[in-house]
Structures are given as structure tokens and as C-alpha cells.
Design an enzyme around this catalytic site. Structure first.
Site, short mmCIF file in Angstrom:
data_model
loop_
_atom_site.label_atom_id
_atom_site.label_comp_id
_atom_site.label_asym_id
_atom_site.label_seq_id
_atom_site.Cartn_x
_atom_site.Cartn_y
_atom_site.Cartn_z
N GLN A 96 0.83 -1.21 0.00
CA GLN A 96 0.00 0.00 0.00
C GLN A 96 0.86 1.25 0.00
O GLN A 96 0.54 2.24 -0.66
CB GLN A 96 -0.93 -0.01 1.21
CG GLN A 96 -2.24 0.71 0.99
CD GLN A 96 -3.08 0.08 -0.12
OE1 GLN A 96 -2.96 -1.10 -0.39
NE2 GLN A 96 -3.90 0.88 -0.77
N HIS B 1 2.03 3.05 -3.32
CA HIS B 1 1.21 3.95 -4.12
C HIS B 1 1.73 5.38 -4.11
O HIS B 1 1.77 6.05 -5.14
CB HIS B 1 -0.23 3.95 -3.59
CG HIS B 1 -1.07 2.85 -4.12
ND1 HIS B 1 -1.55 2.83 -5.41
CD2 HIS B 1 -1.54 1.74 -3.52
CE1 HIS B 1 -2.27 1.75 -5.58
NE2 HIS B 1 -2.28 1.06 -4.46
N GLU C 245 -10.06 2.34 4.31
CA GLU C 245 -10.42 2.02 2.92
C GLU C 245 -10.31 0.51 2.70
O GLU C 245 -11.22 -0.13 2.19
CB GLU C 245 -9.48 2.77 1.98
CG GLU C 245 -9.70 2.47 0.50
CD GLU C 245 -8.62 3.07 -0.38
OE1 GLU C 245 -8.84 3.16 -1.60
OE2 GLU C 245 -7.55 3.46 0.14
N HIS C 246 -9.17 -0.05 3.07
CA HIS C 246 -8.94 -1.50 3.00
C HIS C 246 -8.62 -2.00 4.40
O HIS C 246 -7.74 -1.44 5.07
CB HIS C 246 -7.75 -1.84 2.10
CG HIS C 246 -7.76 -1.20 0.75
ND1 HIS C 246 -7.11 0.00 0.48
CD2 HIS C 246 -8.34 -1.58 -0.41
CE1 HIS C 246 -7.28 0.31 -0.79
NE2 HIS C 246 -8.02 -0.62 -1.35
N ASP D 26 -7.43 -5.37 -5.56
CA ASP D 26 -7.08 -4.34 -6.54
C ASP D 26 -7.29 -4.82 -7.96
O ASP D 26 -7.55 -4.00 -8.86
CB ASP D 26 -5.61 -3.93 -6.36
CG ASP D 26 -5.40 -3.01 -5.17
OD1 ASP D 26 -6.39 -2.42 -4.69
OD2 ASP D 26 -4.24 -2.89 -4.72
N HIS E 273 -52.05 22.00 0.71
CA HIS E 273 -51.72 20.59 0.50
C HIS E 273 -52.96 19.73 0.68
O HIS E 273 -53.24 18.82 -0.11
CB HIS E 273 -50.64 20.14 1.51
CG HIS E 273 -49.26 20.56 1.15
ND1 HIS E 273 -48.90 21.86 0.95
CD2 HIS E 273 -48.13 19.81 0.96
CE1 HIS E 273 -47.60 21.93 0.66
NE2 HIS E 273 -47.11 20.69 0.66
#
Length: 437
Positions: free
Chosen positions: A258, A261, A327-328, A361, A420
Site C-alpha cells: 500500500q 502507491h 479504505e482496506h 485491486d 396541501h
């Protein structure tokens, strides 16, 4: 190389105690506003100038010609093609099962409400460039949109000088494999503006999806009242909940994967085991110098967004990872599936020793466009549902309306909105408000 954060004995709201990448999307808004305004007013002319300024490419046409898509596919390495085809197949298998069906509920005799699921009319799909090519992001964006039945979709990705002024050829090949023929060589905030306002051949989109850098996130925030968005993707992140049964080599490899990235990518281990923490630190010391992007990885791991978090026990660890809302999230514990089933907040959960984030991924079949920055406590990853609108169709006959008319009138009067109620009684006569009694 990676810091330790000792949360043993800590309780209450833990969110501010956990490592997190520092991003200031709000501060970037003032920088992307003139870019988006320029695209709004000058269209293609602005896109050409902005692309030259930011990407070093002078475009003759913002749209990628069909011949370039065909050539990219023809030149694609057979092994990469086979891998992409498998990724597409598995993603379709999973996403096809997500499609909702219309549901009709009979509320009363003569009165029904139907929930219809209608695809968004047109979407713009953003595929990032930057430090790597992301054909997998083409798959993750396009497949759910296609399975939702979106009628018109376009892909955009930043051009590269070393790719002949086009997006990366593997990205173009992925588009061709998926049958996408509307592709643009535009990146950054200006790409979001292009889809929001339209420019040249690119018609306005109803929605923009896909991850990107802070410029893309800021443009999404700025324009979300003009165009729908999936999320404001921030720096990518992994959290690993592990006990002393976990393999420290696996944990270290996943933290590194990770961190590869970006220098602001977050890699976090949550564990009650000081022995595992020490072994993972030793593995990192050995593996980081040997990995291809070692400098980037090392900077990400020693950054304030990464760390090894010590907790009292697995129950405490679950509280911490729910507070982090990664996220993961990988779960590497004894009885990992049972532990994973107790997690409430995560973009995607990877269970056990043989389900690394890298699998998700590319080829798990799941989607890798996921909420970041703690947003997994309230948001979901990209799916078929992202591209569908739920619309209620109300179908009542006169008798069904009459049955409930007095309640409508009562509630309208309680809200001081008598017109109404009159909209109902007008259909039933002067005594209509009493017909249902």
C-alpha cells in the site's frame, strides 16, 4: 522506520489518536475554481491550454481517436491482456449480482408504491495517471456502470508526453477491451469540469466517478452541485488487524504494497501482540530496501499517516479499526472470518492469510474504488448501485385516496400548509376529507 502508537488502555473517541494522512481539500478549492470556471466558459480551448500547462502535452484533439484504442489493444502484452480479461470477468460476475429489481408494494386496496431503479443517463469515469498506469481503475469504473445499464459513458485519463500525448496505452487497451470508444486525454480538475459542463465532443455528464489526486477531489467538491460524484477520494490506506497467529512476513508485505502507491499512502497495523509488532518491524527493515520503489515506500511508512497501533486485545482492536474506518482492512487473526464479521466500518474487508488487498485491486471481483479518510463509517465503495437512481412511482385510485384523505388534511393543517390538503379534497368533493372515516 514506522512509528508505534500505544493505545492500550485508551477508550472513548479514538479517531483523533489514530494515524491519518493530512489532506486539505478545502484549501485547494480556491486553486481549482479558476480552472473549472475557465473550462466552463472556454471549453476545449481551455482544456488544451490547461493540459499543456499541467501535463506538458499540446493536444490537437482532446478525444482519443479510435485508431489509437485499436492500436493499444493490438500491441498489448498477451499476458496483460489475459489478466485484464480475467479481471473483467470476475468483476462482471460480482457486479451483475448487485443489480436491484423493481419492487411494488400494495399499501392499500387500489394504492401501490413501486420503487424503480433507473440507470444514470451519462457518466464520466476518471482514471488517474501520475506515478503509475491504472488499467484496473478502468475495469472498476466501467464494469459497474455497464452492469447498471448506463446508456452513455466516457473515460478520461491524463495524457503523457512519452505516450505520444495520449493516456497510457494499457489504459487505452483496457477501454478497448471493455468496448468503450469515448475516451479523452484530459486529467486533473479540468477533467471533472469537462464532464460537469461539457466541452466540444464531450457532452455534459450526470455523474463523475473514479479516484484521483487532491486536485480531482477538490474539483469534485466544488462541482458536486453541478454534477453527481461518487466520493472525494483521498490518499489510499490499509489497516491490518492481526494477532500473534499472523505471519509477520505477510503483514509487512501488505503494508509495503500500500505504501508503494504514494508518499502519503497510509499503512497501519493494529495488534495486541508486541511480539508480532517487533517481528513486522524486522521484516520491514529487510524488505523495504529491496522493493523497487523503496524511497517512496520508506517515506510513506515513516509518515504521520502510518504506524503500528498497540491495543489491549482483539475486542479493543475491533473498536480501533471501526474508529479508523479504513479504505482496506485486512483481518489476520485466529478465526479471521468470525472477527471480520464483527467489523462495521471498512471500505472492503480482506479475510485471512490468502486475501491480500492486492487481490482486491485486480482480480477478486470486488471493486477497488473505495471510501477513504474515515468515510467508510458512512459511505460505500463504487458498485452497480452507484449508477442507479431509486424512483418511487405512486399509483392510487380514487377510493384509495379517499381512504387516507382525512389523514393528509390533518397533517397538512398541522404543518400550516392547508393548500396541501385542498389538493386532495379538490379530487373528492367538498366532503372528501371525511370519506375515509
Amino acid at each position: 522506520m514506522i512509528s508505534r502508537i500505544d493505545l492500550r488502555g485508551a477508550s472513548g473517541d479514538l479517531r483523533d489518536l489514530l494515524p491519518r494522512a493530512e489532506t486539505d481539500v478545502e484549501a485547494t478549492l480556491d486553486r481549482v475554481r479558476p480552472i473549472c470556471d475557465d473550462v466552463r466558459h472556454r471549453g476545449v480551448e481551455a482544456l488544451v491550454e490547461l493540459t499543456e500547462r499541467f501535463d506538458g502535452v499540446r493536444l490537437s484533439d482532446i478525444r482519443v481517436p479510435q485508431e489509437a484504442l485499436n492500436s493499444a489493444l493490438a500491441a498489448l502484452d498477451p499476458a496483460v491482456r489475459a489478466a485484464l480479461q480475467e479481471s473483467i470477468h470476475r468483476a462482471r460476475t460480482v457486479h451483475r449480482d448487485q443489480r436491484r429489481t423493481d419492487t411494488t408494494t400494495r399499501v392499500a386496496p387500489g394504492g401501490t408504491v413501486t420503487e424503480r431503479w433507473i440507470p444514470v443517463g451519462r457518466v464520466g469515469l476518471y482514471v488517474p495517471g501520475g506515478r503509475a498506469a491504472y488499467p484496473s481503475s478502468v475495469v472498476m469504473n466501467v464494469v459497474p456502470a455497464q452492469e447498471a445499464g448506463v446508456g452513455s459513458l466516457a473515460v478520461t485519463s491524463p495524457p503523457h508526453p512519452d505516450s505520444g500525448g495520449l493516456p497510457h496505452p494499457t489504459v487505452l487497451a483496457a477501454c478497448a477491451l471493455l468496448g468503450v470508444d469515448e475516451v479523452y486525454a484530459v486529467g486533473g480538475a479540468q477533467a471533472v469540469a469537462m464532464f460537469a459542463y461539457g466541452a466540444g465532443e464531450c457532452a455534459r455528464a450526470d455523474m463523475v466517478t473514479g479516484p484521483g489526486n487532491i486536485w480531482v477531489a477538490a474539483a469534485k467538491r466544488l462541482l458536486k452541485g453541478v454534477v453527481g460524484i461518487d466520493s472525494e477520494a483521498g490518499p489510499t490506506e490499509i489497516a491490518i488487524l492481526a494477532d500473534d497467529t499472523a505471519d509477520p512476513g505477510y503483514v509487512a508485505a501488505d503494508l509495503i504494497s500500500q505504501a508503494e502507491h504514494d508518499v502519503v499512502a497510509a499503512s497501519v497495523l493494529v495488534t495486541p501482540s508486541t511480539d508480532l509488532a517487533a517481528k513486522v518491524e524486522a521484516e520491514l527493515a529487510e524488505r523495504v530496501p529491496a522493493t523497487k520503489h523503496s524511497e517512496r515506500v520508506a517515506e510513506a511508512l515513516r509518515g504521520p499517516q502510518s504506524g503500528i497501533v498497540l491495543v489491549d486485545d482483539l475486542l479493543h482492536g475491533l473498536i480501533v479499526v471501526d474508529a479508523y474506518a479504513a479504505e482496506h482492512l485486512e483481518v489476520m487473526t485466529a478465526d479471521a472470518r468470525a472477527v471480520a464479521d464483527r467489523v462495521r466500518n471498512a471500505g472492503a474487508i480482506f479475510v485471512g492469510d490468502h486475501a491480500p488487498v492486492s487481490l482486491g485491486d485486480y482480480c477478486a471481483g470486488s471493486n477497488h474504488v473505495l471510501p477513504t479518510g474515515g468515510c467508510a463509517c458512512h459511505s460505500s465503495g463504487l458498485s452497480v448501485q452507484s449508477f442507479l437512481k431509486g424512483v418511487h412511482v405512486v399509483d392510487y385510485d380514487r377510493s384509495a385516496l379517499a381512504e387516507v384523505a382525512h389523514h393528509v388534511v390533518t397533517l397538512a393543517e398541522a404543518e400550516n400548509l392547508p393548500a396541501h390538503g385542498e389538493a386532495v379534497t379538490a379530487r373528492l368533493g367538498h366532503d372528501g376529507e371525511r370519506e375515509g372515516r
